[in-house]
Scaffold this motif. Structure first.
Motif, mmCIF file in Angstrom:
data_model
loop_
_atom_site.group_PDB
_atom_site.id
_atom_site.type_symbol
_atom_site.label_atom_id
_atom_site.label_comp_id
_atom_site.label_asym_id
_atom_site.label_seq_id
_atom_site.Cartn_x
_atom_site.Cartn_y
_atom_site.Cartn_z
ATOM 1 N N ASP A 67 -5.331 -16.011 -17.045
ATOM 2 C CA ASP A 67 -5.194 -15.560 -15.661
ATOM 3 C C ASP A 67 -4.655 -14.137 -15.664
ATOM 4 O O ASP A 67 -3.917 -13.737 -16.564
ATOM 5 C CB ASP A 67 -4.246 -16.461 -14.875
ATOM 6 N N VAL A 68 -4.996 -13.386 -14.659
ATOM 7 C CA VAL A 68 -4.516 -12.018 -14.536
ATOM 8 C C VAL A 68 -3.390 -12.000 -13.519
ATOM 9 O O VAL A 68 -3.545 -12.473 -12.397
ATOM 10 C CB VAL A 68 -5.663 -11.077 -14.082
ATOM 11 N N ASP A 69 -2.225 -11.468 -13.923
ATOM 12 C CA ASP A 69 -1.106 -11.330 -12.998
ATOM 13 C C ASP A 69 -1.243 -9.998 -12.283
ATOM 14 O O ASP A 69 -1.388 -8.953 -12.914
ATOM 15 C CB ASP A 69 0.230 -11.365 -13.746
ATOM 16 N N LEU A 70 -1.191 -10.055 -10.986
ATOM 17 C CA LEU A 70 -1.315 -8.842 -10.182
ATOM 18 C C LEU A 70 -0.111 -8.774 -9.261
ATOM 19 O O LEU A 70 0.027 -9.566 -8.334
ATOM 20 C CB LEU A 70 -2.610 -8.871 -9.366
ATOM 21 N N ASP A 71 0.791 -7.850 -9.557
ATOM 22 C CA ASP A 71 1.992 -7.687 -8.750
ATOM 23 C C ASP A 71 1.671 -6.803 -7.559
ATOM 24 O O ASP A 71 1.417 -5.615 -7.708
ATOM 25 C CB ASP A 71 3.116 -7.058 -9.576
ATOM 26 N N LEU A 72 1.688 -7.402 -6.380
ATOM 27 C CA LEU A 72 1.431 -6.660 -5.152
ATOM 28 C C LEU A 72 2.731 -6.464 -4.400
ATOM 29 O O LEU A 72 3.577 -7.367 -4.369
ATOM 30 C CB LEU A 72 0.430 -7.417 -4.266
ATOM 31 N N PRO A 73 2.918 -5.317 -3.781
ATOM 32 C CA PRO A 73 4.135 -5.114 -3.006
ATOM 33 C C PRO A 73 4.134 -6.038 -1.791
ATOM 34 O O PRO A 73 3.081 -6.382 -1.249
ATOM 35 C CB PRO A 73 4.053 -3.650 -2.581
ATOM 36 N N ALA A 74 5.334 -6.436 -1.385
ATOM 37 C CA ALA A 74 5.461 -7.314 -0.220
ATOM 38 C C ALA A 74 5.026 -6.548 1.025
ATOM 39 O O ALA A 74 5.251 -5.345 1.146
ATOM 40 C CB ALA A 74 6.904 -7.774 -0.076
ATOM 41 N N ARG A 75 4.393 -7.240 1.939
ATOM 42 C CA ARG A 75 3.987 -6.622 3.197
ATOM 43 C C ARG A 75 5.212 -6.417 4.067
ATOM 44 O O ARG A 75 6.085 -7.278 4.146
ATOM 45 C CB ARG A 75 2.990 -7.498 3.936
ATOM 46 N N SER A 76 5.245 -5.304 4.718
ATOM 47 C CA SER A 76 6.367 -5.059 5.612
ATOM 48 C C SER A 76 5.823 -4.706 6.989
ATOM 49 O O SER A 76 4.939 -3.890 7.124
ATOM 50 C CB SER A 76 7.240 -3.913 5.085
ATOM 51 N N GLY A 77 6.336 -5.370 7.995
ATOM 52 C CA GLY A 77 5.914 -5.088 9.360
ATOM 53 C C GLY A 77 4.496 -5.561 9.621
ATOM 54 O O GLY A 77 3.926 -6.353 8.905
ATOM 55 N N SER A 78 3.949 -5.037 10.658
ATOM 56 C CA SER A 78 2.596 -5.403 11.074
ATOM 57 C C SER A 78 1.566 -4.722 10.186
ATOM 58 O O SER A 78 1.735 -3.595 9.756
ATOM 59 C CB SER A 78 2.377 -4.993 12.520
ATOM 60 N N SER A 79 0.489 -5.426 9.899
ATOM 61 C CA SER A 79 -0.576 -4.816 9.101
ATOM 62 C C SER A 79 -1.499 -3.965 9.976
ATOM 63 O O SER A 79 -2.360 -3.259 9.469
ATOM 64 C CB SER A 79 -1.389 -5.901 8.402
ATOM 65 N N LEU A 80 -1.305 -4.045 11.303
ATOM 66 C CA LEU A 80 -2.111 -3.229 12.195
ATOM 67 C C LEU A 80 -1.371 -1.945 12.515
ATOM 68 O O LEU A 80 -0.237 -1.975 12.981
ATOM 69 C CB LEU A 80 -2.422 -3.998 13.478
ATOM 70 N N ARG A 81 -2.012 -0.831 12.259
ATOM 71 C CA ARG A 81 -1.371 0.452 12.546
ATOM 72 C C ARG A 81 -2.294 1.270 13.426
ATOM 73 O O ARG A 81 -3.502 1.286 13.228
ATOM 74 C CB ARG A 81 -1.119 1.224 11.254
ATOM 75 N N VAL A 82 -1.720 1.972 14.357
ATOM 76 C CA VAL A 82 -2.493 2.848 15.223
ATOM 77 C C VAL A 82 -2.559 4.218 14.547
ATOM 78 O O VAL A 82 -1.537 4.801 14.230
ATOM 79 C CB VAL A 82 -1.838 2.981 16.622
ATOM 80 N N PRO A 83 -3.777 4.693 14.275
ATOM 81 C CA PRO A 83 -3.897 5.981 13.604
ATOM 82 C C PRO A 83 -3.436 7.121 14.489
ATOM 83 O O PRO A 83 -3.593 7.097 15.715
ATOM 84 C CB PRO A 83 -5.387 6.108 13.289
ATOM 85 N N THR A 84 -2.859 8.125 13.863
ATOM 86 C CA THR A 84 -2.446 9.327 14.591
ATOM 87 C C THR A 84 -3.649 10.252 14.647
ATOM 88 O O THR A 84 -4.220 10.599 13.627
ATOM 89 C CB THR A 84 -1.290 10.024 13.857
#
Length: 85
Positions: A67-84
């Motif tokens: 198996d391949v271990d893939l360390d992903l950073p924890a999600r923080s806040g909403s995954s929806l962002r309004v682009p500037t």
């Protein structure tokens, strides 16, 4: 042996479709429009082989064995962002 790949502009293609068909016998022909890929010409046999494959694209990504271990950073806040803008 790996198939040859030919690139031709749409103008070249329009001027000599027969040359594109001949080149497709040796491998895919990439047709460009304004320098960017726009179409790919294949022989009917190559196309049939491509669509007849039972394998799904995702199955090509499977790594056999460990198996391949893939360390992903924890999600923080909403995954929806309004682009500037």
């Amino acid at each position: 042996m790996e198939a040859a790949m030919t690139t031709m502009s749409s103008r070249e293609f329009n001027r000599d479709v027969s040359a594109a068909k001949r080149a497709a016998k040796d491998g895919p022909v990439i047709i460009t429009d304004h320098g960017r890929r726009s179409h790919v010409l294949l022989t009917a046999d190559d196309y049939d082989e491509l669509v007849a494959a039972d394998e799904l694209m995702g199955e090509r990504l499977v790594i056999e064995g460990d198996d391949v271990d893939l360390d992903l950073p924890a999600r923080s806040g909403s995954s929806l962002r309004v682009p500037t803008l």
